[in-house]
Design an enzyme around this catalytic site. Sequence first.
Site, PDB file in Angstrom:
ATOM      1  N   LYS A  92       0.742  -1.196  -0.034  1.00  0.00           N
ATOM      2  CA  LYS A  92       0.036   0.077   0.081  1.00  0.00           C
ATOM      3  C   LYS A  92       0.856   1.187   0.102  1.00  0.00           C
ATOM      4  CE  LYS A  92      -2.539   3.231   2.605  1.00  0.00           C
ATOM      5  NZ  LYS A  92      -1.735   4.240   1.727  1.00  0.00           N
ATOM      6  N   GLU A 111       8.878   1.761  11.460  1.00  0.00           N
ATOM      7  CA  GLU A 111       9.973   2.848  11.633  1.00  0.00           C
ATOM      8  C   GLU A 111       8.953   4.158  11.699  1.00  0.00           C
ATOM      9  OE1 GLU A 111      11.836   6.195  11.070  1.00  0.00           O
ATOM     10  OE2 GLU A 111      11.521   5.461   9.031  1.00  0.00           O
ATOM     11  N   CYS A 167      12.747  11.419   7.762  1.00  0.00           N
ATOM     12  CA  CYS A 167      12.540  10.879   9.206  1.00  0.00           C
ATOM     13  C   CYS A 167      13.809  11.221  10.080  1.00  0.00           C
ATOM     14  CB  CYS A 167      12.036   9.816   9.267  1.00  0.00           C
ATOM     15  SG  CYS A 167      13.400   8.328   8.677  1.00  0.00           S
ATOM     16  N   GLU A 218       7.705  16.378  16.210  1.00  0.00           N
ATOM     17  CA  GLU A 218       8.323  16.232  14.830  1.00  0.00           C
ATOM     18  C   GLU A 218       7.648  17.382  14.041  1.00  0.00           C
ATOM     19  OE1 GLU A 218       9.857  12.763  11.930  1.00  0.00           O
ATOM     20  OE2 GLU A 218       7.636  12.456  12.694  1.00  0.00           O
TER      21      GLU A 218
END
Length: 493
Positions: free
Chosen positions: A185, A260, A294, A395
């Site tokens: 996906k 992750e 990231c 973040e």
Amino acid sequence: MATSDKMTSMDAVTVDNYIGGAWMPPTAGRRVPSINPARRNEAVGLVPDSDLNDLNQAVSAANEARRAWRKMTGAQRGALLFKAADLLESRMDEIGRAMTREMGKTLPEAKGETARGAAILRYYAGEGMRPVGDVIPSTDAEALMYTTRVPLGVVGVISPWNFPVAIPVWKMAPALIYGNAVVWKPAAETAVTAALVMACFAEAGFPAGVVNMVIGDGPVIGQGIAEHPGIHGVTFTGSNAVGKKVGQTVLARGAKYQLEMGGKNPIIVAADADLDLAVDATISGGLRSTGQKCTATSRVIVVSDVYESFKAKLLEKVGVLRVGDGLNAETWLGPCASEKQYDTVRRYIRKGTEEGAVLLTGGDAPNDPALKDGFFVTPAVFDRVTPSMTIAREEIFGPVLALIEASDLGEAIELANDTEYGLSASLYTRDLRNVLTFVEELEAGLVRVNAETAGVELQAPFGGMKNSSSHSREQGQAAIEFYTSVKTVFIKP
């Protein structure tokens, strides 16, 4: 959802799912536009808004194909990965251009990512000829005891929009070489790019059903993958909130998962650092790809002795960065990948000023009228950021740098560790004692000395500590730990 009347869609491609070796339209017929973030009224493609019927077909196809696939030799599977690598590399310009149009990163970055995808495929193609077990001495003199590895079965791959080639490839390549079938996906925001990648797998000659792609909304297809009893392992890269939900769902049904997630990555600048190199690393690590990595540098922790000098050099270089369409050769910094991400970044910038940080530069829309229809934000640098501020803790995933002053290296490391995340960290210094202290005490899965926080080598394990991951590792030979299970064999005549 459909394209608006004002949206330019004449050049938009129509994308299908890839299920059981065939390109298939979504069962319900719904499609949504993939938007060019540099020109919000331009649709790059019309992509499936799939439902669980499509997912069920893909999982069924994968389960049907996996038994024959696992019986092929590693060399046979590797040969197909080599073919996919050649196809991906040969289409670098086309895939790179699609990536730039869909998510905004500059064309050189997009082409470089595509080349990296080909290198990852070749690396794992070679894994098909490497050892997968050990012979273990038995207490029985007449017995042979050894270990081997067996595939999980069907692996669900949920990948994000920020690296639409590299991340899914570094998940799918090991899954495939170790004998698993895949249901992928991709992010809908970069589904045109994903379809070009999938075409390389299809044309390489993978057996029908071994590799499948279903495009759709995360809460439907992503959650459907997590819940599906026909999927034996799920590998996910994305936000913490979604990742934790995926992990909990997969764990509840006893399957394997790998997450992750986020980072709040620090770069530490010691008093003896080469400031020019540290500034360049801060800019490259924090602002390339518009900060949408990231591993991007987010917190810049500078020792007091060099704080003002570092800041002056940083502002001088940030001030000349060229913001614009990633297809423009003069552009250094592209747009945020979507309106949602643009709004998120602007919200954090407002939050920073509201909480008392000093915005030294950037953080607004560029003055160029030609960019008014894109999701552009000039790179922002905040001064006098304290550890408790939101921009120092959450973040942002955008071109925002938070400068934090530390009295010495010891305090700098304490500040660097003062976060729920532990993905990547960097130190600039000339002192070996500083290096050893940093490597020992920094709580992150990836630590780099005199190199930027962003950057992962495909042959090395990658993953985070704390809330940045599920404590598993991707890439390199470490990938075998997730995609296979150990089987111990005891044979006696």
